[in-house]
Design a protein around this motif. Sequence first.
Motif, PDB file in Angstrom:
ATOM      1  N   GLU A  23       0.848  -1.183   0.000  1.00  0.00           N
ATOM      2  CA  GLU A  23       0.000   0.000   0.000  1.00  0.00           C
ATOM      3  C   GLU A  23       0.883   1.233   0.000  1.00  0.00           C
ATOM      4  O   GLU A  23       2.053   1.174   0.340  1.00  0.00           O
ATOM      5  N   GLY A  24       0.318   2.319  -0.362  1.00  0.00           N
ATOM      6  CA  GLY A  24       1.081   3.551  -0.356  1.00  0.00           C
ATOM      7  C   GLY A  24       1.865   3.729  -1.631  1.00  0.00           C
ATOM      8  O   GLY A  24       1.589   3.124  -2.654  1.00  0.00           O
ATOM      9  N   ARG A  25       2.869   4.541  -1.530  1.00  0.00           N
ATOM     10  CA  ARG A  25       3.618   4.969  -2.705  1.00  0.00           C
ATOM     11  C   ARG A  25       4.637   3.906  -3.132  1.00  0.00           C
ATOM     12  O   ARG A  25       5.369   3.368  -2.316  1.00  0.00           O
ATOM     13  N   GLN A  26       4.673   3.617  -4.411  1.00  0.00           N
ATOM     14  CA  GLN A  26       5.691   2.741  -4.981  1.00  0.00           C
ATOM     15  C   GLN A  26       6.564   3.603  -5.886  1.00  0.00           C
ATOM     16  O   GLN A  26       6.065   4.240  -6.805  1.00  0.00           O
ATOM     17  N   VAL A  27       7.845   3.623  -5.581  1.00  0.00           N
ATOM     18  CA  VAL A  27       8.771   4.489  -6.300  1.00  0.00           C
ATOM     19  C   VAL A  27       9.576   3.650  -7.293  1.00  0.00           C
ATOM     20  O   VAL A  27      10.153   2.632  -6.930  1.00  0.00           O
ATOM     21  N   PHE A  28       9.589   4.096  -8.539  1.00  0.00           N
ATOM     22  CA  PHE A  28      10.357   3.438  -9.586  1.00  0.00           C
ATOM     23  C   PHE A  28      11.503   4.345  -9.988  1.00  0.00           C
ATOM     24  O   PHE A  28      11.382   5.568  -9.959  1.00  0.00           O
ATOM     25  N   GLU A  29      12.629   3.734 -10.380  1.00  0.00           N
ATOM     26  CA  GLU A  29      13.772   4.527 -10.814  1.00  0.00           C
ATOM     27  C   GLU A  29      14.337   3.958 -12.105  1.00  0.00           C
ATOM     28  O   GLU A  29      14.279   2.751 -12.330  1.00  0.00           O
ATOM     29  N   THR A  33      17.423   3.006 -14.385  1.00  0.00           N
ATOM     30  CA  THR A  33      18.832   2.643 -14.209  1.00  0.00           C
ATOM     31  C   THR A  33      19.429   2.404 -15.595  1.00  0.00           C
ATOM     32  O   THR A  33      18.718   2.451 -16.604  1.00  0.00           O
ATOM     33  N   ALA A  34      20.709   2.097 -15.648  1.00  0.00           N
ATOM     34  CA  ALA A  34      21.375   1.834 -16.926  1.00  0.00           C
ATOM     35  C   ALA A  34      20.754   0.641 -17.638  1.00  0.00           C
ATOM     36  O   ALA A  34      20.765   0.567 -18.866  1.00  0.00           O
ATOM     37  N   SER A  35      20.174  -0.300 -16.865  1.00  0.00           N
ATOM     38  CA  SER A  35      19.578  -1.497 -17.489  1.00  0.00           C
ATOM     39  C   SER A  35      18.054  -1.374 -17.626  1.00  0.00           C
ATOM     40  O   SER A  35      17.395  -2.344 -17.944  1.00  0.00           O
ATOM     41  N   GLY A  36      17.495  -0.190 -17.371  1.00  0.00           N
ATOM     42  CA  GLY A  36      16.062   0.011 -17.508  1.00  0.00           C
ATOM     43  C   GLY A  36      15.394   0.368 -16.201  1.00  0.00           C
ATOM     44  O   GLY A  36      16.044   0.552 -15.174  1.00  0.00           O
ATOM     45  N   TRP A  37      14.093   0.475 -16.227  1.00  0.00           N
ATOM     46  CA  TRP A  37      13.327   0.853 -15.035  1.00  0.00           C
ATOM     47  C   TRP A  37      13.225  -0.303 -14.044  1.00  0.00           C
ATOM     48  O   TRP A  37      13.217  -1.468 -14.439  1.00  0.00           O
ATOM     49  N   ARG A  38      13.138   0.052 -12.749  1.00  0.00           N
ATOM     50  CA  ARG A  38      12.941  -0.946 -11.689  1.00  0.00           C
ATOM     51  C   ARG A  38      12.287  -0.296 -10.489  1.00  0.00           C
ATOM     52  O   ARG A  38      12.298   0.949 -10.366  1.00  0.00           O
ATOM     53  N   LEU A  39      11.720  -1.103  -9.640  1.00  0.00           N
ATOM     54  CA  LEU A  39      11.147  -0.613  -8.393  1.00  0.00           C
ATOM     55  C   LEU A  39      12.309  -0.225  -7.481  1.00  0.00           C
ATOM     56  O   LEU A  39      13.239  -1.008  -7.274  1.00  0.00           O
ATOM     57  N   ALA A  40      12.282   0.982  -6.979  1.00  0.00           N
ATOM     58  CA  ALA A  40      13.374   1.463  -6.127  1.00  0.00           C
ATOM     59  C   ALA A  40      13.371   0.696  -4.805  1.00  0.00           C
ATOM     60  O   ALA A  40      12.321   0.349  -4.278  1.00  0.00           O
ATOM     61  N   ALA A  41      14.545   0.486  -4.266  1.00  0.00           N
ATOM     62  CA  ALA A  41      14.689  -0.267  -3.012  1.00  0.00           C
ATOM     63  C   ALA A  41      14.136   0.492  -1.840  1.00  0.00           C
ATOM     64  O   ALA A  41      14.056   1.678  -1.799  1.00  0.00           O
TER      65      ALA A  41
END
Length: 150
Positions: A134-140, A142-150
């Motif tokens: 729940e709540g905010r999911q942050v994506f970032e 990277t050099a290899s593409g988008w991913r869910l931020a840690a």
Amino acid sequence: MGEMLKYEDCGLKNIWLANGFSREEVEGLGPCLEIDDIDGLHRTIGQQLVDYKRRLTGAEIRFLRVEMSMSQKRLGDCLGVDEQSASLWERGKRQPTVAAERMLRLMYLEHIDRATRVTELIAQWNDADRPKEEGRQVFEETASGWRLAA
């Protein structure tokens, strides 16, 4: 073709063996059936079942479940039903949905080739202890593409 063997020990009534078996005399027991490569035989029977164009019977569902070393409860959990539903399927009292039956076939194929992670993913999805996302999911990016931020 010599003697044919009706092979019912697997729980299915329509399996006949043309060869690959013998009867061995065992002291104290008498003649005992010996099947060459029984694991290969069961794998081939299972493969034939999942390749069927028709719906699976209760005995066939049970055969696939037993071959995957699953309890009725675990099978039900994987297919989104309770243990009683899995039992009713196996006894021929109820049919699984087409989607559940297709998933069972995929799970069996995974079991014999180990190339996919279907059952592992289903177990993850079923994990009741998993925290709700729940709540905010942050994506970032990277050099290899988008991913869910840690």
